[in-house]
Design an enzyme around this catalytic site. Structure first.
Site, PDB file in Angstrom:
ATOM      1  N   GLU A 433       0.840  -1.187   0.000  1.00 46.28           N
ATOM      2  CA  GLU A 433       0.000   0.000   0.000  1.00 46.28           C
ATOM      3  C   GLU A 433       0.885   1.251   0.000  1.00 46.28           C
ATOM      4  OE1 GLU A 433      -1.512   0.743   3.781  1.00 46.28           O
ATOM      5  OE2 GLU A 433      -2.896   2.327   3.169  1.00 46.28           O
ATOM      6  N   ASP A 506      -0.232  -1.377   6.437  1.00 49.15           N
ATOM      7  CA  ASP A 506      -0.015  -0.968   7.822  1.00 49.15           C
ATOM      8  C   ASP A 506      -0.995  -1.646   8.772  1.00 49.15           C
ATOM      9  OD1 ASP A 506       2.165   0.740   7.589  1.00 49.15           O
ATOM     10  OD2 ASP A 506       0.885   2.329   6.774  1.00 49.15           O
ATOM     11  N   ASP A 508      -3.034  -0.509  10.737  1.00 49.07           N
ATOM     12  CA  ASP A 508      -4.005   0.469  11.224  1.00 49.07           C
ATOM     13  C   ASP A 508      -5.291   0.368  10.398  1.00 49.07           C
ATOM     14  OD1 ASP A 508      -3.427   1.554   8.787  1.00 49.07           O
ATOM     15  OD2 ASP A 508      -2.354   3.289   9.565  1.00 49.07           O
ATOM     16  N   ASP A 510      -6.557   2.196   7.950  1.00 45.95           N
ATOM     17  CA  ASP A 510      -6.402   2.312   6.498  1.00 45.95           C
ATOM     18  C   ASP A 510      -5.813   1.040   5.899  1.00 45.95           C
ATOM     19  OD1 ASP A 510      -7.437   4.807   6.525  1.00 45.95           O
ATOM     20  OD2 ASP A 510      -5.507   5.871   6.373  1.00 45.95           O
TER      21      ASP A 510
END
Ligand code: TTJ
Length: 646
Positions: A433, A506, A508, A510
């Site tokens: 990403e 990641d 998280d 997102d």
């Protein structure tokens, strides 16, 4: 390796007559548990419960039991109770033993996972109680019958207490308590949700049967009750509950022939996905088989005939099987006396008479149903005709891409940084990403076998798209071309350019979002990629711990605490600096290699779906258009949504 050596030795000693005796007893089960319950991992552990519950379900099928109770007790002890007649406890003339004794101490022939071609069962199930007994540290069997409670106790398959009367009772039924053997199983912790899902499924498959599940382990107390008068009709309603049905009524048909019966429930929804679940004798058959073949053939034929008759299908136009199954949720359940299970995992029904029974039943009754319910018929045929047109458009889109790549040569996506090795079995592709993380990955990778494909910007949510939309999509096309194996019906595992497809995002919200979008795409359009075990999620570390010149990483809170105290060592005054890792893009190439990409030190999580209903539910809810179920799902699965682990 050592297991092969052991089995080779075992095979050699089979010639010894005295050994045969031992091998045929429950000792054989303890020596090779995998042969009888598939594995000694969590799946094998849960299988123990199903083997016991199956006996109670047989009693329900015989018409003598209406309620089953399944509980996880403190210490991961299982309790299963029914209100059937109770296993007979009087001494049988032939054996000099009671049926209760025989059920728990005699290994029945033909283990489900054994070398034999298929399982043949006189009743519907019933091979497993002795296997469970052999693999339990202890087991207690209590039978309520003739006003008395009869009890027997066992340890690792051996009788520790002969049949005794342990009290009086005013009911009938069988009650089993057992504790799986910690010497056999890798982990003896039961997962309540796994048992609950299975018991719910069994309640759907046996209309009118009430199954109660309970977890009474301290801190996790919970209880659920499943009872469905509508049986598999309600199963379909349940699966479609977060979807938009095309017609209100679930279509239900059933038929019988000699000792066999077949029932089918189906309902179309406005998605593009097919959800077909088939069962034989209440056993899920994920590999399909004759009953599924009969279903598909009949559905395709009936809809083509209906389309022709109503004028919805013109001229030479024909609906394919896939056109007819777009958006359908269907349950096929057959019951038969001598089920033959075939295929690699014995999960495919081989009885050809079931193809005929299902085909005949569905052809005849669905034709009548459509004639009597023309508005439902209209909705279904319109859906199939639209599917057929979209499939034609997708075929053209595919042709275009093929022609273009033939003209321009086999062009790989511009963003792909490929590796040197060309043998797919040895290569990996990291789908990363963001451009900055892509840059670090490019710098840190081992270019011999690791390829990098960065993705950026907003990705298409494929949950609401057909193949023709996916083909032209500028975010997904690079993924499709890089993997090289095609899409949908054309997907060809043999053409896959990398045998490890690693999603690196990641830890998280997102990152979770992009992971979910990609997994949805793989699940809906390249399912064999997931089923083949090619898809992984990279696990970037959550914490970085520094003390002087020493740097260590931790992948969980527990590990952070352990590593921190380890680094502090003997000295209680030493200071360890703990920082939360922010993002892949913030790591330099060396750091990224060391923590996330180096096969020697990284942690990869393989993406697996052991339950098609559950996976479908997750994607429907997370990516579908209904807002309310999504909000609820995220609230109830806060952790799960951040770090999707389906
Ligand atoms: C057999 O035929 C005579 C009447 O009783 C039949 C019987 O064995 N029924 C029966 C067995 N009901 N329930 C069981 C059973 C339930 C559990 C939970 C576990 C086992 C091994 C059997």
């Amino acid at each position: 390796m050592s297991e092969n050596i052991n089995s080779a030795l075992g095979a050699a000693s089979d010639y010894d007559a005295s050994q045969i005796q031992v091998l045929e007893g429950l000792e054989a089960v303890r020596r090779r548990p995998g042969m009888y319950i598939g594995s000694t991992s969590s799946s094998g552990l849960h299988h123990l419960v199903y083997e016991i519950v199956d006996n109670a379900i047989d009693e329900a099928l015989a018409g003598f039991c209406t309620e089953i109770f399944v509980a996880i007790r403190d210490g991961d002890v299982i309790e299963v109770r029914d209100n059937g007649r109770g296993i007979p406890v009087d001494t049988q003339e032939q054996t000099g033993k009671s049926a209760l004794d025989v059920v728990f101490t005699v290994l029945h022939a033909g283990g489900k996972f054994g070398g034999g071609g298929y399982k043949v069962s006189g009743g519907l199930h019933g091979v497993g109680a002795s296997v469970v007994n052999a693999l339990s540290e202890w087991l207690i069997a209590r039978v309520h019958r003739d006003g008395k409670i009869h009890e027997m106790r066992f340890s690792r398959g051996d009788i520790t207490q002969e049949l005794t009367v342990a009290g009086e009772t005013d009911r009938t039924g069988t009650e089993i308590l057992f504790k799986p053997d910690g010497d056999i199983f890798e982990d003896t912790a039961f997962i309540y949700d796994t048992l609950k899902t299975r018991m719910r499924e069994q309640a759907f498959l046996n209309a009118g049967l009430r199954i109660t599940t309970e977890d009474s382990r301290p801190g996790q107390e919970t209880r659920d009750e499943f009872a469905y008068e509508g049986g598999i009709r309600e199963f379909v309603t349940y699966i479609n509950r977060n979807k938009t049905p095309l017609h209100e009524k679930v279509i239900y048909v059933s038929g019988e022939r000699e000792d066999s019966m077949a029932e089918i429930a189906l309902q179309y929804n406005d998605s593009y996905n097919e959800m077909l679940l088939s069962f034989a004798n209440n056993i899920h058959t994920p590999e399909g088989g004759m009953h599924e073949t009969g279903f598909k053939a009949a559905l395709t034929r009936v809809l083509n005939d209906y389309g022709r008759k109503t004028g919805a299908l013109k001229g030479e136009d024909k609906l394919s099987g896939e056109d007819c199954r777009e958006g359908v949720t269907a349950i096929i359940s057959v019951k038969l006396t001598e089920a033959q299970f075939e295929g690699q995992t014995k999960a495919k029904l081989g009885n050809s008479e079931m193809r005929t029974l299902v085909d005949n039943t569905l052809s005849e009754k669905l034709t009548i149903f459509l004639e009597e319910n023309p508005s439902i018929g209209r909705a279904i045929i319109d859906k199939a005709v639209t599917a057929s047109k979209a499939r034609e458009a997708a075929r053209k889109a595919r042709e275009n891409i093929r022609r273009k790549s033939a003209l321009e040569g086999m062009s790989l996506p511009g963003k792909l940084t490929d590796c040197n090795e060309s043998n797919p079995a040895l290569t990996e592709i990291y789908i990363v990403e963001g451009d900055s993380a892509g840059g670090s990955a490019k710098g840190g990778r081992d270019s011999r076998f690791q390829a990098i494909l960065p993705l950026w910007g907003k990705m298409l949510n494929v949950e609401k798209a057909r193949a023709d939309k996916v083909y032209g999509n500028e975010k997904l096309t690079p993924v499709i071309t890089a993997l090289g194996a095609g899409l949908g019906e054309d997907f060809d595992e043999a053409k896959l350019r990398y045998h490890k497809v690693i999603i690196m995002a990641d830890a998280d919200v997102d990152g979770s979002h992009i992971r979910t979008l990609l997994l949805t795409f793989f699940f809906r359009f390249m399912r064999p990629l997931i089923e083949g075990g090619y898809v992984y999620a990279a696990q970037p570390p959550l914490y970085k711990l520094t003390r002087g010149k020493t740097i260590r990483y931790a992948f969980s809170d527990d590990e952070r605490d352990a590593v921190s105290s380890e680094m502090r060592g003997e000295d209680g005054r030493g200071k360890v600096d703990v920082s939360r890792h922010k993002g892949l893009g913030e790591m330099d190439p060396d750091e990224l290699w060391e923590t996330t990409m180096n096969p020697e030190t990284r942690i990869l999580r393989r993406i697996e779906f052991d339950d098609a209903v559950r996976a479908d539910e997750v994607f429907t809810v997370l990516m579908g258009e209904k807002v309310e179920p999504r909000r609820e799902f995220i609230e109830h699965n806060a952790k799960y949504a951040v770090n999707l682990d389906v």
